[in-house]
Design a protein around this motif. Sequence first.
Motif: not given
Length: 355
Positions: A33-45
């Motif tokens: 899905i992502s070999a290099g970790g180039d992802v957008a991580v969305v978290v709550g407060p």
Amino acid sequence: MPLLARTVNTPLVIEVRRGAVADLGPLLADRRISAGGDVAVVVGPGQGERIVELIRPTLGSADVFTVAGGTLDAALELGDKLHARSYDAVVGIGGGKTIDTAKYAATRYAIPMVTVATSLANDGIASPVASLDHEGRRGSYGVHIPIAIVVDLDFVENGPDRQTQAGIGDAVSNINAVADWELAHVARAEPIDGLAVTLARTGAEALVNHPGKITDDGFLTALAEALILGGISMSVCGSSRPASGSCHEISHAIDTLYPGTGSHGEQVGLGALFCTFLRGDPERFGQLATCLHRHGLATTPADLGLTVEQFAEAVTYAPRTRPDRYTILEHLALTPTAIRERLADYADALRDHLS
């Protein structure tokens, strides 16, 4: 002889276990899905900082975005930020509001979505629907089904019991939703999707009959799988039909008439139990009543802080919330007086069963 089949969109990965958040980087790489970790991580407060600390060692290239509120405006704002850079995937980590916000934003810009659930309050962790507030009302928006679904039981266990209880109500209500769909098929020849029915009912049945408690890993796993199967069932048939029936109509009516009464899962659980009683299925009624009562969910209007009159008004109003949907409520077309009478009978049947 020709072979006929159909292609069904399902997640590439489904993992339900402890420590899933900390192992997110290797999982995304192993599944390509992502070999290099180039992802957008969305978290709550709420748990954002703790989650970021856990993922940083394996997802150092990730950008982290914090969202709050579960609103359409928040989802649109997030989408604009995602559009500024190319990402392999959007990883939504948290509860329903965070995940729905991420699902909508990811779909808007055609980015694969990974759900990492830290609570099990509803089937939104896998469904092709995002529930978002906009201008004082909650709307349902079609989105892409997640490419991967991960549930971290460490977070689920440490979260509020009420969230898990809500998930139980949402999952077992699928039994009622499927019964409504089957009724519409018989009464009005509405097309029915057997695969969607099988998925939705199988997960709910496993949960209803599971002997564990909400503190047991085995039970939490069964709950997660039931919610995931419910979400996939909607993707299979392209509709919320297998997971939304008269129980959801009643919940929507409560939200309209008496906002803030209870969680979605609590309300649909009670709605499913009452509608099962209306359907005249004492065995199924007993199964659902036992399950809801054992896990501390509402089985009477009073458990939600509603009077019998208020609940009767919600049942009367319920068909107006989904005029296109045929359920036991539309089938019986009970008058307000008849509804109050059936509620009295329901209270007697519930008392006899639980005593």
